[in-house]
Each structure stands twice: as C-alpha cells, then as structure tokens.
Write an enzyme that holds these catalytic residues in place. Sequence first.
Site, mmCIF file in Angstrom:
data_model
loop_
_atom_site.group_PDB
_atom_site.id
_atom_site.type_symbol
_atom_site.label_atom_id
_atom_site.label_comp_id
_atom_site.label_asym_id
_atom_site.label_seq_id
_atom_site.Cartn_x
_atom_site.Cartn_y
_atom_site.Cartn_z
ATOM 1 C CG HIS A 106 -2.263 -0.738 0.779
ATOM 2 N ND1 HIS A 106 -2.244 -1.942 0.140
ATOM 3 C CD2 HIS A 106 -3.567 -0.400 0.901
ATOM 4 C CE1 HIS A 106 -3.486 -2.323 -0.106
ATOM 5 N NE2 HIS A 106 -4.321 -1.396 0.343
ATOM 6 C CG ASP A 181 -7.063 7.930 9.324
ATOM 7 O OD1 ASP A 181 -7.063 7.987 10.562
ATOM 8 O OD2 ASP A 181 -6.852 8.921 8.594
ATOM 9 C CD GLU A 291 -7.750 11.475 11.600
ATOM 10 O OE1 GLU A 291 -8.333 11.735 10.518
ATOM 11 O OE2 GLU A 291 -7.030 10.464 11.755
HETATM 12 P P1 FAD Z 1 4.334 -1.801 1.933
HETATM 13 O O1 FAD Z 1 3.823 -0.783 0.995
HETATM 14 O O2 FAD Z 1 4.272 -3.203 1.499
HETATM 15 O O3 FAD Z 1 5.843 -1.426 2.371
HETATM 16 C C1 FAD Z 1 6.181 -0.122 2.755
HETATM 17 C C2 FAD Z 1 7.676 -0.034 3.073
HETATM 18 O O4 FAD Z 1 7.967 -0.760 4.245
HETATM 19 C C3 FAD Z 1 8.562 -0.628 1.988
HETATM 20 O O5 FAD Z 1 9.765 0.081 1.934
HETATM 21 C C4 FAD Z 1 8.790 -2.046 2.469
HETATM 22 O O6 FAD Z 1 9.967 -2.610 1.949
HETATM 23 C C5 FAD Z 1 8.860 -1.829 3.968
HETATM 24 N N1 FAD Z 1 8.356 -2.970 4.734
HETATM 25 C C6 FAD Z 1 7.207 -3.662 4.566
HETATM 26 N N2 FAD Z 1 7.110 -4.624 5.492
HETATM 27 C C7 FAD Z 1 8.212 -4.529 6.269
HETATM 28 C C8 FAD Z 1 8.709 -5.248 7.390
HETATM 29 N N3 FAD Z 1 8.034 -6.274 7.916
HETATM 30 N N4 FAD Z 1 9.886 -4.866 7.921
HETATM 31 C C9 FAD Z 1 10.593 -3.824 7.418
HETATM 32 N N5 FAD Z 1 10.188 -3.134 6.346
HETATM 33 C C10 FAD Z 1 9.009 -3.473 5.782
HETATM 34 N N6 FAD Z 1 -0.391 5.632 7.077
HETATM 35 C C11 FAD Z 1 -0.602 6.164 8.312
HETATM 36 O O7 FAD Z 1 0.336 6.365 9.069
HETATM 37 N N7 FAD Z 1 -1.869 6.482 8.717
HETATM 38 C C12 FAD Z 1 -2.961 6.240 7.948
HETATM 39 O O8 FAD Z 1 -4.066 6.534 8.365
HETATM 40 C C13 FAD Z 1 -2.770 5.671 6.673
HETATM 41 N N8 FAD Z 1 -3.818 5.388 5.879
HETATM 42 C C14 FAD Z 1 -3.618 4.810 4.677
HETATM 43 C C15 FAD Z 1 -4.711 4.497 3.886
HETATM 44 C C16 FAD Z 1 -4.551 3.891 2.658
HETATM 45 C C17 FAD Z 1 -5.743 3.563 1.821
HETATM 46 C C18 FAD Z 1 -3.236 3.631 2.186
HETATM 47 C C19 FAD Z 1 -3.021 3.036 0.846
HETATM 48 C C20 FAD Z 1 -2.118 3.955 2.950
HETATM 49 C C21 FAD Z 1 -2.296 4.546 4.205
HETATM 50 N N9 FAD Z 1 -1.213 4.866 5.025
HETATM 51 C C22 FAD Z 1 -1.436 5.399 6.266
HETATM 52 C C23 FAD Z 1 0.169 4.684 4.563
HETATM 53 C C24 FAD Z 1 0.722 3.345 5.006
HETATM 54 O O9 FAD Z 1 0.958 3.341 6.399
HETATM 55 C C25 FAD Z 1 2.059 3.048 4.343
HETATM 56 O O10 FAD Z 1 1.960 3.161 2.953
HETATM 57 C C26 FAD Z 1 2.531 1.653 4.720
HETATM 58 O O11 FAD Z 1 3.853 1.478 4.333
HETATM 59 C C27 FAD Z 1 1.680 0.631 4.035
HETATM 60 O O12 FAD Z 1 1.849 -0.621 4.641
HETATM 61 P P2 FAD Z 1 2.081 -1.894 3.739
HETATM 62 O O13 FAD Z 1 1.971 -3.037 4.655
HETATM 63 O O14 FAD Z 1 1.216 -1.896 2.555
HETATM 64 O O15 FAD Z 1 3.618 -1.626 3.340
#
Ligand code: FAD
Length: 532
Positions: A106, A181, A291
């Site tokens: 994400h 969120d 918020e």
């Molecule tokens: P990924 O996109 O898969 O990875 C993100 C990064 O972290 C990459 O660099 C990856 O290599 C690294 N990574 C992944 N897993 C690990 C691990 N286990 N150890 C070390 N590194 C790792 N953020 C907020 O803070 N608050 C919010 O309210 C919020 N709302 C969101 C709503 C939506 C619809 C979306 C799409 C994003 C939102 N985000 C929010 C952002 C979100 O927190 C970040 O994009 C987060 O990185 C997404 O998590 P993911 O598991 O999809 O990570």
Amino acid sequence: MAKVFSPGYNLIIFFIMISRLMSIIGKSSPWNPSIPYDILSLNISSKLSINSDAIRASSKDFGKIVQEILPAAVLYPSSVNDIINLIRFSYELSVPFPVAARGHGHSIRGQAMAPNGVIVDMKSLNNNNNDNDDRNNGNCGIRVSWDSSLGFYADIGGEQLWIDVLHATLKHGLAPVSWTDYLYLTVGGTLSNAGISGQIFRHGPQISNVHEMDVITGKGEFVTCSKHMNSELFFSVLGGLGQFGIITRARIVLDKAPTRVKWVRMLYDDFSKFTKDQEHLISIDGLDYVEGSLMMEQSSVNNWRSSFFSPSNQTKISRLLSQNGIIYCLEMVKYYDDHTAKTIDEDLKKLAKGLNYLPGFMFKKDATFVEFLNRVRSGELELQSKGMWDVPHPWLNLFVPKSSIMDFNAAVFVDIILRQNKPAGPILVYPTSRKKWDDRMSAVIPEEETFYCVGLLHSASGYDECKILDDQNEEILNYCDKAGLNIKQYLPHYKTKEDWTKHFGKNWNIFQQRKTQFDPKMILSPGQRIFN
Ligand code: FAD
C-alpha cells in the site's frame, strides 16, 4: 573460505539446481542474471518464483504511479529462516542483489519494490501460521500476553494486517492504543513509517507503542531489540523506511478495549477558530481521537474515508459549501463501554463546551468500536465494486509546524487547491505534539512542539489527471520551500540525495551511520531510493 567439491558432487548439485529451476519456472519470466543460479542450491529455492504473474503483481502498489520496476524473483517465505537465508545469500555475494519486504503493497511510489532483486512477500508467512500448531515455523502470528512490568501486550508478526490484530486482541477484551485510519496495512509496513491517526495526540504514533522487535538486518542477522537491548537497531527500524532490517515480530502495547464510541463532527467557516479548537481539544484530557478535514465545493460531502453524513445533512452542508467554497470539519471521538454509558453524553457535552463551530452544524453518531476503527473499509469496498480503487493515487502527506499552518491554509488550501478547482480527494488536517515521539527513532518530524498532520489523498481517473495532481503537489512543495515553512514529508518521496539530506536534516549523518552498521551492502528496501 573457498569450498572444494569433487566433479561428481558438482554434477549432482547441477542436476538438483536444474530440476529446481524447472519446478519454479512455470509461466516464467527469463532468469534475471543479477541473481546467481547458486540460489537454487538453497533450501528456499522451492519458495522462489519467477512466474511472470508473481513478478508483475509485486511490481505494483496502491499508488499506481511507479510501474514496470520488475524484481528478478519473489520469495514466498514459510518461515523467518527463509528470509534470513535469502538475505545472507545476497550479503555474501561480491555483487549483492536488493531485497524488499512487501507488506500489503500500500505504498504510493514504489517503496516496496526491488528492481532486479527479490521481493519478500510477507503475507506468505501468515499462510503458514496455524493457531493449533505451537511450532509455526518460528512465525509469531498474533499472541496476547501479560506481565507485571509491561502489562498487556501482543507479539505480532510483521506480516500481520492491523484489522486482524484488532479482531484477535478484542477476543481478550483488549486492543492496541494507536491506529492508522485504514486497517488493511501490515504491522511491518506502518512501523517502517510511523503509523498515525487521530489517537496520536494521546498515545503517540504506532512506533511509540512498541516494546520490542525481532529484526533481520541487511547482514542476515536475526536480532531481538528493544529500548534496553540492541537499542540502536530498535530506534533505527522505527520509522526507518525499511532501511535497516525486516521486522518479523513486534511487541505492541495493549489496553482494555472500549465497546462503543461517540463520534462527533463540527463544521467551521474560519480556519483560525477550527485550529484553535483542535489545539484546545488535544491539550485537555478526555478525548480519544481528534482529526479534521477540509470540505470543498469540488469534493463530495461524504467520501471513501468515511460516509458519516445522512442525505438530509449532506444537502444542508452542500448549501453551506456553495456559500463558502471551503469548510473545515473537526472530528472527535470519545470511547465508552457499559460502565460509562450513563455519563458519556454529559462528558461529551462538557468537552464540547466553548467550541466555536458554526451553530447548527454539529453532527453526532454512535458506533461500535470496530465500526469506528474500520470506518474506511466500506468506502474502499464501494470504490472497488465500481473499479475506482485501482486507480493512480498521487498522495502528498506532510507534517506542518503550528507556526506555519495559517500560511499553509491561505496559500495551499485556499489559493492553490480551492482556486485551481481540481478534483480533490479527502484532505486531512489535525494537530499533534512532539512529546509523544522519541527523538532517537528514525521518523522525521518538524522541530516545533506542535505540528499538523496534513494528508492530500487524491485519486486520479487516469494518468493525465495524475500528472495534473502531481504538478499541483510539486507547486505546494515549492511554495513551502520558498516560504520557509519548514514542513517535513510523511511517507517521504525524493528523487535526489540532496533532498534526502535536507529531509533528515541534522539526523542525516546518524541515518547514514546506521545504514553502514545494519545494511552495509545497501540491500534492503531500495524502492525508497535513499541509498540506491
Ligand atoms: P508496503 O507498501 O508493502 O511497504 C512499505 C515499506 O515498508 C517498503 O519500503 C517495504 O519494503 C517496507 N516494509 C514492509 N514490510 C516490512 C517489514 N516487515 N519490515 C521492514 N520493512 C518493511 N499511514 C498512516 O500512518 N496512517 C494512515 O491513516 C494511513 N492510511 C492509509 C490508507 C490507505 C488507503 C493507504 C493506501 C495507505 C495509508 N497509510 C497510512 C500509509 C501506510 O501506512 C504506508 O503506505 C505503509 O507502508 C503501508 O503498509 P504496507 O503493509 O502496505 O507496506
């Protein structure tokens, strides 16, 4: 030390490798020469895929902006050891290949991608968890515990989604205290950034609510760390953008969970009154969530982030919007349960006393705790059903110091966004305090005591509109730079080393030293484009 084997032995290894190669090829992409064939002699070879669908799927993310960054292979680990073996193998090569953990993908701008490297599909660890099996390949799943020094806590695999953490902890009447969120994000993914939402003023970001972690460093070492044990790694990883290690377990603070919430929104036509009230509410003890967001003529009153207003209230608000063009919506929540049900309305009334919202524009809702925390999901499912979720998302997330927020409103919200009248997604704006962040963590925030979290969560109908919105983001960043607003990007994205250096400011040297210490060959999370 060089290994010497007999020709017969080498022949056997060669045949094993060929047969493993044939077994993983399937509908395959060509073998990418950046990964040596020797990898097939490891016992993870059956979990590696070069299947073209797997490669394509892991080269996409929620942002849909960065495309065609193809990895060489995808690892579907069934144990933490599989990830250790992969990273050690790369680390020992004279030309190592990059490795990126992919949580739920994400990210907005390819942060979880690994050009010509290996993506570790973290979800796959979860597929190998079995509640009835104590062995679980060393994978942690979600385990709730208590001890006299920490109180209640949960040991949670880095691959777990926060929605699953919520359901698992609620079975014990408990829940984490700090959220995002949206809950379909992994624990490892949000801890690599910060994890922010309306609870942040009270409990700090998610990274401030971690007792301990298991991390696999860029050298392939498995390290347990906390504030008191291997603390340098602990603080590096929190907000560390995946640069120092892969989080395989996090021990997260839990508290008694409420059952229901009172959820209130109030509208303002004056930004100064709106922010003054927000700052007041985060300074008093009593609320659980604060918020705020913008409403503009060009955006709908309800949006995917949460459909809060009834049809008749939507009509009333639309009328107000056509007079004002822009309206500010303060959102606050107080949790309650059976014990506090009798007093909650009175408590809320006291908390709202003296607030300067527009008379007649306070709206209330009563919801379960889960409905409230999972409020974004129904909007997501609706957009998914219309094919409008899988579109480009040129998001811009910023931390704006309190001293700059009035200028930011005038120049960005009013002058750039409202005046240019482009289709806008949800726009969030709410204050928080530095007090709840630990300076030793890698996450970057402004220097001022109080700062605002601003999220411009745009969706584009296609790539032309995405470019228009991204140009607008650029205009906003240029304005902030020229006006000296001292903002910091959250979920940062930069193209040059100079920009990264500026982003980290006085912490850049520490960030670099930590990289040299924990990932000296620059293997991890190259998609952040900091060192690669
Ligand atoms: P990924 O996109 O898969 O990875 C993100 C990064 O972290 C990459 O660099 C990856 O290599 C690294 N990574 C992944 N897993 C690990 C691990 N286990 N150890 C070390 N590194 C790792 N953020 C907020 O803070 N608050 C919010 O309210 C919020 N709302 C969101 C709503 C939506 C619809 C979306 C799409 C994003 C939102 N985000 C929010 C952002 C979100 O927190 C970040 O994009 C987060 O990185 C997404 O998590 P993911 O598991 O999809 O990570």
